[in-house]
Design an enzyme around this catalytic site. Structure first.
Site, PDB file in Angstrom:
ATOM      1  NE  ARG A   1      -4.152  -1.595   9.937  1.00  0.00           N
ATOM      2  CZ  ARG A   1      -3.042  -1.071   9.416  1.00  0.00           C
ATOM      3  NH1 ARG A   1      -3.016   0.182   9.033  1.00  0.00           N
ATOM      4  NH2 ARG A   1      -1.982  -1.808   9.255  1.00  0.00           N
TER       5      ARG A   1
ATOM      6  NE  ARG B   1       6.951  -1.288  10.069  1.00  0.00           N
ATOM      7  CZ  ARG B   1       5.875  -1.100   9.291  1.00  0.00           C
ATOM      8  NH1 ARG B   1       5.981  -0.403   8.181  1.00  0.00           N
ATOM      9  NH2 ARG B   1       4.714  -1.616   9.614  1.00  0.00           N
TER      10      ARG B   1
ATOM     11  NE  ARG C   1       7.554  -4.044   5.403  1.00  0.00           N
ATOM     12  CZ  ARG C   1       6.303  -3.600   5.449  1.00  0.00           C
ATOM     13  NH1 ARG C   1       5.590  -3.496   4.356  1.00  0.00           N
ATOM     14  NH2 ARG C   1       5.772  -3.248   6.597  1.00  0.00           N
TER      15      ARG C   1
ATOM     16  CE  LYS D   1      -2.122  -1.051   3.904  1.00  0.00           C
ATOM     17  NZ  LYS D   1      -1.498  -2.340   4.249  1.00  0.00           N
TER      18      LYS D   1
ATOM     19  NE  ARG E   1       1.808  -5.463  11.062  1.00  0.00           N
ATOM     20  CZ  ARG E   1       2.709  -5.092  10.148  1.00  0.00           C
ATOM     21  NH1 ARG E   1       3.884  -5.705  10.100  1.00  0.00           N
ATOM     22  NH2 ARG E   1       2.450  -4.121   9.317  1.00  0.00           N
TER      23      ARG E   1
HETATM   24  P1  AMP Z   1       1.072  -0.058   9.026  1.00  0.00           P
HETATM   25  O1  AMP Z   1       2.367   0.617   8.822  1.00  0.00           O
HETATM   26  O2  AMP Z   1      -0.057   0.572   8.277  1.00  0.00           O
HETATM   27  O3  AMP Z   1       1.154  -1.548   8.792  1.00  0.00           O
HETATM   28  O4  AMP Z   1       0.680   0.129  10.584  1.00  0.00           O
HETATM   29  C1  AMP Z   1       1.516  -0.358  11.610  1.00  0.00           C
HETATM   30  C2  AMP Z   1       0.718  -0.496  12.898  1.00  0.00           C
HETATM   31  O5  AMP Z   1       0.188   0.779  13.283  1.00  0.00           O
HETATM   32  C3  AMP Z   1      -0.486  -1.415  12.824  1.00  0.00           C
HETATM   33  O6  AMP Z   1      -0.150  -2.790  12.980  1.00  0.00           O
HETATM   34  C4  AMP Z   1      -1.339  -0.887  13.971  1.00  0.00           C
HETATM   35  O7  AMP Z   1      -0.846  -1.311  15.229  1.00  0.00           O
HETATM   36  C5  AMP Z   1      -1.118   0.616  13.868  1.00  0.00           C
HETATM   37  N1  AMP Z   1      -2.113   1.235  12.956  1.00  0.00           N
HETATM   38  C6  AMP Z   1      -1.884   1.829  11.759  1.00  0.00           C
HETATM   39  N2  AMP Z   1      -3.021   2.259  11.198  1.00  0.00           N
HETATM   40  C7  AMP Z   1      -4.017   1.921  12.061  1.00  0.00           C
HETATM   41  C8  AMP Z   1      -5.426   2.075  12.043  1.00  0.00           C
HETATM   42  N3  AMP Z   1      -6.083   2.652  11.011  1.00  0.00           N
HETATM   43  N4  AMP Z   1      -6.129   1.600  13.112  1.00  0.00           N
HETATM   44  C9  AMP Z   1      -5.515   1.021  14.153  1.00  0.00           C
HETATM   45  N5  AMP Z   1      -4.196   0.815  14.217  1.00  0.00           N
HETATM   46  C10 AMP Z   1      -3.433   1.272  13.191  1.00  0.00           C
END
Ligand code: AMP
Length: 214
Positions: A88, A160, A127, A13, A171
């Site tokens: 989400r 990360r 990654r 994404k 996840r």
């Molecule tokens: P991402 O980089 O988008 O994979 O986000 C990393 C982490 O941030 C996720 O696993 C969640 O813990 C938190 N996070 C990011 N976006 C959201 C969201 N819209 N709602 C809840 N948690 C989020």
């Protein structure tokens, strides 16, 4: 143009959003990046978010929705946005509907980047994210010229915490349980564009371009 990108962790994404912002003239709004910045700055929200992120769980809806609502007030959102990683949950989707109604606008496209779980574990464990510009290398598919150093800006690369295998499995479960129902939610409005995310980065981008007509 108002776009949402939906897809499991590692679907690409962020990578695809970065390739669209200049062409469409709208910002990428990544809630994950916003939380990582808050963690780095050790803000109260960052500390709370880190607890959830390290477990592969979601940050509470009220925290995320407030943060996005605030972000929309910035002037760079006048022509629209690409939301990457938000909404989400169904609660977040409903909250977004309310925010957009308040702003007098609506969603144009919900782009779903579909990738099977097996692909994702390999992608995510390899990654390496740049501490400087957030660019993501991959030790197998996009290795940096020099070990541990970002090709784009020369800053240090790191893995990360939430890209460790156990966290990735959690996840993915979170995605299937809480986020994938959004595809049906938006399906009713006829704005869902399904994209095969197993193709190359270039091909996925070309498919998105075709699907949204821009
Ligand atoms: P991402 O980089 O988008 O994979 O986000 C990393 C982490 O941030 C996720 O696993 C969640 O813990 C938190 N996070 C990011 N976006 C959201 C969201 N819209 N709602 C809840 N948690 C989020």
């Amino acid at each position: 143009m108002n776009i949402i990108l939906i897809g499991p962790p590692g679907a690409g994404k962020g990578t695809q959003a970065k390739r669209m912002i200049d062409r469409l003239g709208v910002p990428q709004i990544s809630t994950g990046d916003m939380f990582r910045a808050a963690v780095k700055e050790c803000t109260a929200m960052g500390l709370k978010a880190k607890e959830c992120m390290d477990k592969g769980a979601l940050v509470p809806d009220s925290v995320v929705c407030g943060m996005v609502d605030e972000r929309f007030q910035k002037p760079d959102c006048v022509k629209g946005f690409i939301l990457d990683g938000f909404p989400r949950t169904l609660e977040q989707a409903k909250s977004l509907d309310e925010i957009l109604t308040k702003m007098g606008t609506k969603l144009d496209h919900v782009v779903v980047i579909d990738v099977p779980d097996d692909f994702l574990v390999e992608r995510l464990t390899g990654r390496r994210t740049c501490k400087g510009c957030n660019y993501m290398h991959h030790i197998k598919f996009d290795p940096p010229k020099k070990d541990g150093v970002c090709d784009k800006c020369g800053a240090e690369l790191y893995q990360r915490d939430d890209d460790q295998e156990a966290t990735i499995r959690q996840r993915l479960k979170t995605y299937h349980d809480q986020t994938s129902p959004l595809i049906e939610y938006y399906g009713k409005a006829n704005i869902v564009r399904m994209i095969d995310g197993t193709k190359s980065m270039e091909d996925v981008q070309a498919d998105i371009k075709k699907a949204i007509g821009a």
